[in-house]
Design a protein around this motif. Sequence first.
Motif, mmCIF file in Angstrom:
data_model
loop_
_atom_site.group_PDB
_atom_site.id
_atom_site.type_symbol
_atom_site.label_atom_id
_atom_site.label_comp_id
_atom_site.label_asym_id
_atom_site.label_seq_id
_atom_site.Cartn_x
_atom_site.Cartn_y
_atom_site.Cartn_z
ATOM 1 N N GLY B 175 13.709 45.271 33.594
ATOM 2 C CA GLY B 175 13.849 46.694 33.868
ATOM 3 C C GLY B 175 14.616 47.000 35.137
ATOM 4 N N THR B 176 14.178 48.041 35.838
ATOM 5 C CA THR B 176 14.875 48.500 37.040
ATOM 6 C C THR B 176 14.581 47.561 38.215
ATOM 7 O OG1 THR B 176 12.984 49.801 37.746
ATOM 8 C CG2 THR B 176 14.570 50.896 36.300
ATOM 9 N N GLU B 177 15.327 47.755 39.311
ATOM 10 C CA GLU B 177 15.098 46.955 40.519
ATOM 11 C C GLU B 177 13.664 47.137 41.015
ATOM 12 O OE1 GLU B 177 16.737 44.587 42.150
ATOM 13 O OE2 GLU B 177 18.131 44.683 40.455
ATOM 14 N N LYS B 178 13.183 48.370 40.918
ATOM 15 C CA LYS B 178 11.842 48.676 41.397
ATOM 16 C C LYS B 178 10.793 47.906 40.579
ATOM 17 C CE LYS B 178 8.896 52.534 42.636
ATOM 18 N NZ LYS B 178 8.504 53.900 42.299
ATOM 19 N N GLN B 179 11.008 47.873 39.250
ATOM 20 C CA GLN B 179 10.068 47.160 38.372
ATOM 21 C C GLN B 179 10.080 45.663 38.668
ATOM 22 O OE1 GLN B 179 11.669 48.788 34.742
ATOM 23 N NE2 GLN B 179 9.861 50.069 34.422
ATOM 24 N N LYS B 180 11.290 45.129 38.902
ATOM 25 C CA LYS B 180 11.430 43.714 39.226
ATOM 26 C C LYS B 180 10.672 43.397 40.511
ATOM 27 C CE LYS B 180 15.837 43.085 37.770
ATOM 28 N NZ LYS B 180 17.272 42.834 37.917
ATOM 29 N N ARG B 181 10.852 44.310 41.503
ATOM 30 C CA ARG B 181 10.225 44.104 42.806
ATOM 31 C C ARG B 181 8.695 44.093 42.684
ATOM 32 N NH1 ARG B 181 13.137 47.829 45.457
ATOM 33 N NH2 ARG B 181 11.392 49.274 45.627
ATOM 34 N N LEU B 182 8.187 44.940 41.792
ATOM 35 C CA LEU B 182 6.749 45.016 41.542
ATOM 36 C C LEU B 182 6.202 43.626 41.155
ATOM 37 C CD1 LEU B 182 5.436 47.829 41.684
ATOM 38 C CD2 LEU B 182 5.406 47.860 39.197
ATOM 39 N N MET B 183 6.963 42.929 40.301
ATOM 40 C CA MET B 183 6.527 41.602 39.838
ATOM 41 C C MET B 183 6.666 40.568 40.953
ATOM 42 S SD MET B 183 5.253 41.844 36.945
ATOM 43 C CE MET B 183 5.028 43.439 36.163
ATOM 44 N N GLN B 184 7.780 40.642 41.682
ATOM 45 C CA GLN B 184 7.998 39.691 42.772
ATOM 46 C C GLN B 184 6.884 39.827 43.825
ATOM 47 O OE1 GLN B 184 10.098 37.116 43.125
ATOM 48 N NE2 GLN B 184 9.160 36.674 45.126
ATOM 49 N N GLU B 185 6.558 41.081 44.168
ATOM 50 C CA GLU B 185 5.518 41.306 45.185
ATOM 51 C C GLU B 185 4.151 40.823 44.695
ATOM 52 O OE1 GLU B 185 7.680 45.201 47.214
ATOM 53 O OE2 GLU B 185 5.921 45.494 45.900
ATOM 54 N N ALA B 186 3.888 41.054 43.398
ATOM 55 C CA ALA B 186 2.604 40.597 42.845
ATOM 56 C C ALA B 186 2.548 39.073 42.870
ATOM 57 C CB ALA B 186 2.421 41.127 41.422
ATOM 58 N N LEU B 187 3.643 38.428 42.513
ATOM 59 C CA LEU B 187 3.671 36.957 42.542
ATOM 60 C C LEU B 187 3.396 36.450 43.961
ATOM 61 C CD1 LEU B 187 4.255 34.244 41.063
ATOM 62 C CD2 LEU B 187 6.635 34.507 41.790
ATOM 63 N N GLU B 188 3.970 37.141 44.945
ATOM 64 C CA GLU B 188 3.755 36.732 46.339
ATOM 65 C C GLU B 188 2.287 36.897 46.750
ATOM 66 O OE1 GLU B 188 6.800 38.710 48.643
ATOM 67 O OE2 GLU B 188 8.352 37.700 47.463
ATOM 68 N N ARG B 189 1.650 37.957 46.243
ATOM 69 C CA ARG B 189 0.227 38.150 46.559
ATOM 70 C C ARG B 189 -0.636 37.071 45.908
ATOM 71 N NH1 ARG B 189 1.413 43.713 46.397
ATOM 72 N NH2 ARG B 189 1.151 43.924 44.152
ATOM 73 N N TRP B 190 -0.269 36.692 44.668
ATOM 74 C CA TRP B 190 -1.168 35.830 43.888
ATOM 75 C C TRP B 190 -0.897 34.344 44.055
ATOM 76 C CZ3 TRP B 190 -5.629 37.451 42.108
ATOM 77 C CH2 TRP B 190 -5.808 38.835 42.058
ATOM 78 N N TRP B 191 0.224 33.962 44.659
ATOM 79 C CA TRP B 191 0.561 32.536 44.674
ATOM 80 C C TRP B 191 -0.479 31.697 45.426
ATOM 81 C CZ3 TRP B 191 2.996 29.866 41.364
ATOM 82 C CH2 TRP B 191 3.246 28.517 41.639
ATOM 83 N N GLU B 192 -0.881 32.173 46.605
ATOM 84 C CA GLU B 192 -1.862 31.378 47.366
ATOM 85 C C GLU B 192 -3.192 31.242 46.613
ATOM 86 O OE1 GLU B 192 -3.677 32.913 50.977
ATOM 87 O OE2 GLU B 192 -3.347 30.986 51.960
ATOM 88 N N PRO B 193 -3.766 32.378 46.137
ATOM 89 C CA PRO B 193 -4.993 32.222 45.337
ATOM 90 C C PRO B 193 -4.799 31.303 44.124
ATOM 91 C CG PRO B 193 -4.589 34.557 45.819
ATOM 92 C CD PRO B 193 -3.441 33.802 46.389
ATOM 93 N N LEU B 194 -3.610 31.349 43.509
ATOM 94 C CA LEU B 194 -3.367 30.479 42.347
ATOM 95 C C LEU B 194 -3.370 29.004 42.751
ATOM 96 C CD1 LEU B 194 -0.582 32.430 40.447
ATOM 97 C CD2 LEU B 194 -2.757 31.682 39.465
ATOM 98 N N MET B 195 -2.801 28.714 43.920
ATOM 99 C CA MET B 195 -2.752 27.325 44.372
ATOM 100 C C MET B 195 -4.144 26.820 44.769
ATOM 101 S SD MET B 195 0.188 26.113 43.907
ATOM 102 C CE MET B 195 0.276 24.647 44.929
ATOM 103 N N MET B 196 -5.049 27.768 45.073
ATOM 104 C CA MET B 196 -6.425 27.389 45.414
ATOM 105 C C MET B 196 -7.317 27.302 44.179
ATOM 106 S SD MET B 196 -7.075 29.863 48.633
ATOM 107 C CE MET B 196 -6.456 29.508 50.287
ATOM 108 N N PHE B 197 -6.844 27.913 43.084
ATOM 109 C CA PHE B 197 -7.683 28.131 41.905
ATOM 110 C C PHE B 197 -8.408 26.868 41.418
ATOM 111 C CE2 PHE B 197 -8.427 28.395 37.330
ATOM 112 C CZ PHE B 197 -9.084 29.605 37.223
#
Lengths: 103, 305
Positions: B175-197
Amino acid sequence: MHVWEVFRQEQEGEPMVHVGSVVAPDRARALEYARDIYSRRYEAYRLWLVPREAVVEVTDPDFLQPPIDRTYRMGVAYRVTVEKRRQIKEMFEKVAREVQGGG
Amino acid sequence: MTYEERVEAFRKRIQEGHKVEATDWMPDEYRARLIKFIEMHANSELMGALPERDWILRAPSLHRKLAVTAKIQDEVGHAQLLYRLVEDLGKPREKIFEDLVQGRTKFHNVFHYPTYSWGDVGIIAWLVDGAAVISQGALQRSSYAPYGRTMRRICWEEAFHLKHGEDIVLTAVMGTEKQKRLMQEALERWWEPLMMFHGPPTPPEKDKDLAWGIKTKPNEQLRQEFLSTYVRKIQEIGLKIPDPKLKYDSDKGRWTYTEPDWDKLYAVVTGNGPASKERLSFRRLSLEETAWVRRAILGERAQAA
């Protein structure tokens, strides 16, 4: 005489599967009949005998399979992801070509 | 046979790959470990419904709303399946809920974090559920057969969660740049918890749950499998994983990455995560608000008896 529904586990860890029933006057006899009928060739790892009257049955399709579209709950409904991945890849390749061409 | 000899014989059977059913004899330690392990899993399913619940009313289309609702219904259904196993092992449901809301038992780290955007919903459904399916797939071969069989059903349903989550992420990335950014930011939030999972890389010989065959794969192996399955899929769609050290070391045949802060993981799962208190208060409130339903049902049963 009572009817006993027979469930058989064919391998350790597998689910108990209904295989049939036996008629017997008591539990001990029911167990013997079930062994003789459903495990003559070591098919059973474990048997369960359940008095037929203990079984609660439901087959009503309106209850079990109501006519509502539930495809959105199935993994197969999202096969579209394969096509989307292809499109994204194409998009990146196009951008890469443009960058190369422009440079 | 003394108790110790019986335990030894049981341990040997487990090591030979034999399975245990709910009605079989089992050592006290095995039972206690099963209860703790499966209860934590069940609590995670129940608590895992909460972060997504906030997004039912904010889903961007009717289809997404139906699918998110169905996923939440599945998670609560999984909790039901797993709580039954714990009850069969001897811990009553009232006690399970009491321990959960009092913070005496745990649930997975990833459910102690808040959600900020629709991006979180996509990343959770795709990658948190993806990480969970890697563990749950291995648990299908648990020495405790009722647990293993339950995992087959759960994994089958999770397949829908993963695909739906991936679809949410792909749609936004296209989708739009804004939509893409939404996913990138979410990935950045979740990466550390995912690596600890999957938990700290406890040496397999020190992991008691592994020794009893309750789990079948060491934590680090599960994390490696997660990385092997998802890193390429994430990068392929133009998202950037926020770990500069992440790479596949082909000499060692394994992924190297920034070591997560395991003290932080411990703090999070013991009720000090950013959303721990809010989630537990919500669960406590639900338990209080639904008390009349339990009283009504149990009251009827008491009358009939």
